[in-house]
Structures are given as structure tokens and as C-alpha cells.
Scaffold this motif. Structure first.
Motif, mmCIF file in Angstrom:
data_model
loop_
_atom_site.group_PDB
_atom_site.id
_atom_site.type_symbol
_atom_site.label_atom_id
_atom_site.label_comp_id
_atom_site.label_asym_id
_atom_site.label_seq_id
_atom_site.Cartn_x
_atom_site.Cartn_y
_atom_site.Cartn_z
ATOM 1 N N ALA A 1 6.105 -18.016 35.775
ATOM 2 C CA ALA A 1 6.938 -17.281 34.811
ATOM 3 C C ALA A 1 7.056 -15.802 35.178
ATOM 4 O O ALA A 1 6.899 -14.930 34.326
ATOM 5 N N LEU A 2 7.379 -15.523 36.434
ATOM 6 C CA LEU A 2 7.520 -14.136 36.873
ATOM 7 C C LEU A 2 8.855 -13.571 36.419
ATOM 8 O O LEU A 2 9.901 -14.181 36.627
ATOM 9 N N LYS A 3 8.815 -12.416 35.787
ATOM 10 C CA LYS A 3 10.021 -11.700 35.371
ATOM 11 C C LYS A 3 9.868 -10.258 35.832
ATOM 12 O O LYS A 3 8.902 -9.588 35.468
ATOM 13 N N ASN A 4 10.805 -9.800 36.635
ATOM 14 C CA ASN A 4 10.746 -8.473 37.254
ATOM 15 C C ASN A 4 9.473 -8.308 38.076
ATOM 16 O O ASN A 4 8.891 -7.219 38.150
ATOM 17 N N LYS B 1 11.137 -1.447 34.043
ATOM 18 C CA LYS B 1 10.228 -0.805 33.092
ATOM 19 C C LYS B 1 9.378 -1.838 32.356
ATOM 20 O O LYS B 1 8.435 -1.478 31.665
ATOM 21 N N LEU B 2 9.737 -3.118 32.503
ATOM 22 C CA LEU B 2 8.995 -4.208 31.884
ATOM 23 C C LEU B 2 8.900 -5.348 32.884
ATOM 24 O O LEU B 2 9.897 -5.724 33.508
ATOM 25 N N ALA B 3 7.708 -5.864 33.071
ATOM 26 C CA ALA B 3 7.501 -7.003 33.964
ATOM 27 C C ALA B 3 6.433 -7.908 33.358
ATOM 28 O O ALA B 3 5.495 -7.427 32.715
ATOM 29 N N THR B 4 6.614 -9.200 33.554
ATOM 30 C CA THR B 4 5.641 -10.157 33.033
ATOM 31 C C THR B 4 5.406 -11.275 34.045
ATOM 32 O O THR B 4 6.280 -11.593 34.853
ATOM 33 N N PHE B 5 4.234 -11.847 33.996
ATOM 34 C CA PHE B 5 3.915 -13.081 34.703
ATOM 35 C C PHE B 5 2.668 -13.667 34.062
ATOM 36 O O PHE B 5 1.941 -12.985 33.345
ATOM 37 N N THR B 6 2.439 -14.923 34.327
ATOM 38 C CA THR B 6 1.286 -15.615 33.764
ATOM 39 C C THR B 6 0.379 -16.058 34.904
ATOM 40 O O THR B 6 0.832 -16.703 35.850
ATOM 41 N N ILE B 7 -0.895 -15.708 34.805
ATOM 42 C CA ILE B 7 -1.901 -16.170 35.751
ATOM 43 C C ILE B 7 -2.531 -17.419 35.147
ATOM 44 O O ILE B 7 -2.913 -17.429 33.978
ATOM 45 N N THR B 8 -2.643 -18.472 35.939
ATOM 46 C CA THR B 8 -3.271 -19.692 35.451
ATOM 47 C C THR B 8 -4.521 -19.977 36.269
ATOM 48 O O THR B 8 -4.522 -19.871 37.481
ATOM 49 N N LEU B 9 -5.575 -20.312 35.584
ATOM 50 C CA LEU B 9 -6.818 -20.773 36.195
ATOM 51 C C LEU B 9 -7.230 -21.996 35.399
ATOM 52 O O LEU B 9 -7.658 -21.879 34.253
ATOM 53 N N VAL B 10 -7.003 -23.156 35.982
ATOM 54 C CA VAL B 10 -7.176 -24.394 35.224
ATOM 55 C C VAL B 10 -7.969 -25.416 36.031
ATOM 56 O O VAL B 10 -8.000 -25.381 37.256
ATOM 57 N N GLY B 11 -8.587 -26.323 35.323
ATOM 58 C CA GLY B 11 -9.242 -27.449 35.962
ATOM 59 C C GLY B 11 -8.207 -28.458 36.420
ATOM 60 O O GLY B 11 -7.121 -28.571 35.846
ATOM 61 N N ALA B 12 -8.538 -29.149 37.488
ATOM 62 C CA ALA B 12 -7.674 -30.217 37.997
ATOM 63 C C ALA B 12 -8.559 -31.473 38.135
ATOM 64 O O ALA B 12 -8.926 -31.863 39.228
ATOM 65 N N PRO B 13 -8.906 -32.084 37.015
ATOM 66 C CA PRO B 13 -9.891 -33.178 37.047
ATOM 67 C C PRO B 13 -9.435 -34.418 37.779
ATOM 68 O O PRO B 13 -10.253 -35.231 38.188
ATOM 69 N N THR B 14 -8.140 -34.561 38.005
ATOM 70 C CA THR B 14 -7.658 -35.730 38.756
ATOM 71 C C THR B 14 -7.269 -35.367 40.168
ATOM 72 O O THR B 14 -6.730 -36.185 40.891
ATOM 73 N N GLY B 15 -7.537 -34.136 40.581
ATOM 74 C CA GLY B 15 -7.155 -33.679 41.909
ATOM 75 C C GLY B 15 -5.718 -33.238 41.999
ATOM 76 O O GLY B 15 -5.249 -32.847 43.038
ATOM 77 N N GLU C 1 1.600 -8.688 30.786
ATOM 78 C CA GLU C 1 2.805 -7.910 30.558
ATOM 79 C C GLU C 1 2.528 -6.470 30.951
ATOM 80 O O GLU C 1 1.486 -5.915 30.601
ATOM 81 N N PHE C 2 3.456 -5.882 31.692
ATOM 82 C CA PHE C 2 3.362 -4.497 32.107
ATOM 83 C C PHE C 2 4.591 -3.773 31.590
ATOM 84 O O PHE C 2 5.712 -4.276 31.731
ATOM 85 N N SER C 3 4.402 -2.603 30.979
ATOM 86 C CA SER C 3 5.540 -1.827 30.501
ATOM 87 C C SER C 3 5.303 -0.348 30.781
ATOM 88 O O SER C 3 4.164 0.106 30.877
ATOM 89 N N SER C 4 6.407 0.373 30.924
ATOM 90 C CA SER C 4 6.342 1.788 31.238
ATOM 91 C C SER C 4 7.576 2.487 30.668
ATOM 92 O O SER C 4 8.641 1.880 30.552
ATOM 93 N N ALA C 5 7.443 3.747 30.320
ATOM 94 C CA ALA C 5 8.588 4.526 29.853
ATOM 95 C C ALA C 5 9.538 4.849 31.006
ATOM 96 O O ALA C 5 10.725 5.092 30.791
ATOM 97 N N GLN C 6 9.008 4.843 32.227
ATOM 98 C CA GLN C 6 9.812 5.102 33.413
ATOM 99 C C GLN C 6 9.702 3.909 34.355
ATOM 100 O O GLN C 6 8.834 3.057 34.200
ATOM 101 N N ALA C 7 10.572 3.854 35.325
ATOM 102 C CA ALA C 7 10.538 2.767 36.313
ATOM 103 C C ALA C 7 9.159 2.710 36.981
ATOM 104 O O ALA C 7 8.533 3.744 37.203
ATOM 105 N N PHE C 8 8.703 1.512 37.305
ATOM 106 C CA PHE C 8 7.371 1.332 37.873
ATOM 107 C C PHE C 8 7.176 2.037 39.205
ATOM 108 O O PHE C 8 6.105 2.560 39.483
ATOM 109 N N GLY C 9 8.186 2.021 40.050
ATOM 110 C CA GLY C 9 7.965 2.468 41.413
ATOM 111 C C GLY C 9 7.223 1.367 42.164
ATOM 112 O O GLY C 9 7.311 0.190 41.817
ATOM 113 N N ASP C 10 6.458 1.724 43.182
ATOM 114 C CA ASP C 10 5.741 0.736 43.994
ATOM 115 C C ASP C 10 4.421 0.355 43.331
ATOM 116 O O ASP C 10 3.503 1.185 43.251
#
Length: 146
Positions: free
Chosen positions: A59-62, A129-143, A1-10
Motif C-alpha cells: 500500500a505504498l502512496k507517494n 508532503k504526505l506519504a504512506t505505506f504499510t510494513i507487514t511482519l507476519v507468520g507464515a504457518p503453511t509456508g 504515515e509521513f507528513s510535512s508542511a513542505q515537500a520531503f526532499g530526499d
């Protein structure tokens, strides 16, 4: 989660993974989940393609996925560079290719064998001013990534 009092900009971020399944120069392969859902990359052991490790973003938001790159020099030659279309170009052209299991990954491209490191580029919405996403790093035991 990323948050800021002002717009993020680039703001652009690189999600980097150097996943080593020994012996890594010869046996890894890369299956591309694509730019759309599910936004993930799978590293597998070519000797046993039923095992692997997946890196993904969901789950990307903004925020949006800019693209991905898999390259032997992603760490040494590109670390710290701005992520843009010239870098986020997909698989390194020197890698071989193969067709992944169509039952698990229909239409996906496969690359390797190679010592594979990958990065996914994420950009935050400049006006947000608020953005979220989830990074996943998981095993794939069945391919497959469930």
C-alpha cells in the motif's frame, strides 16, 4: 504515515529485520517475493519449510520500494549507511541457493542456509508532503504468505 508542511526532499528509509529461527546459521532460507507485488521476503526454517515469518511492504502512496538486501553484515557493516543501488543488491553472494516450492512461489529464488538478516529500502516521493505505506511482519504457518 509521513507528513510535512513542505515537500520531503530526499528521504530514504531502511526496514530491517533480523529474524532468528534456531539454529539460525544452518537452517534458514530466504524466498524472494520480488520488487513488484507483493514486495515481501519470507524467512523459513529449512528443517520444516512449512513454517516461516514474512517481512513485507504494501500500500505504498507517494513512496516506492528501492530494493532489498539479505546479508550477514547488514546490521554490523551497513547500519546507518545510505540505502542505494550498491547496497540493495539482493542476496549475499556467499549463500547457497535452492528452488522454492513452485506451487506457492512460482519463479521465486531461494537462498541459504545462512544466518539471514534482511532490509527493504523505501524512498519517499521528494515533491510529496504526505506519504504512506504499510510494513507487514507476519507468520507464515503453511509456508505461504496469504
Amino acid at each position: 504515515e509521513f507528513s510535512s508542511a513542505q515537500a520531503f526532499g530526499d528521504v530514504a528509509l531502511g526496514i530491517y529485520a533480523d529474524i532468528d529461527i534456531q539454529p539460525y546459521p544452518r537452517f534458514n532460507s530466504l524466498i524472494v517475493g520480488g520488487k513488484g507485488h507483493p514486495n515481501r521476503l519470507l524467512i523459513t526454517d529449512r528443517r520444516d519449510p512449512s513454517e516461516g515469518i514474512a517481512l513485507g511492504v504494501r500500500a505504498l502512496k507517494n513512496a516506492r520500494m528501492l530494493g532489498w538486501v539479505g546479508s550477514p553484515d547488514i546490521y554490523h557493516g551497513r547500519n546507518g549507511e545510505v540505502l542505494d543501488d550498491s547496497i540493495l543488491t539482493g542476496a549475499y553472494s556467499g549463500w547457497g541457493s535452492f528452488t522454492p516450492d513452485a506451487g506457492k512461489y512460482p519463479g521465486a529464488a531461494g537462498y541459504g542456509p545462512a544466518d539471514i538478516a534482511v532490509a527493504i529500502g523505501i524512498e519517499l516521493k521528494p515533491s510529496a508532503k504526505l506519504a504512506t505505506f504499510t510494513i507487514t511482519l507476519v507468520g507464515a504457518p503453511t509456508g505461504a504468505i496469504e
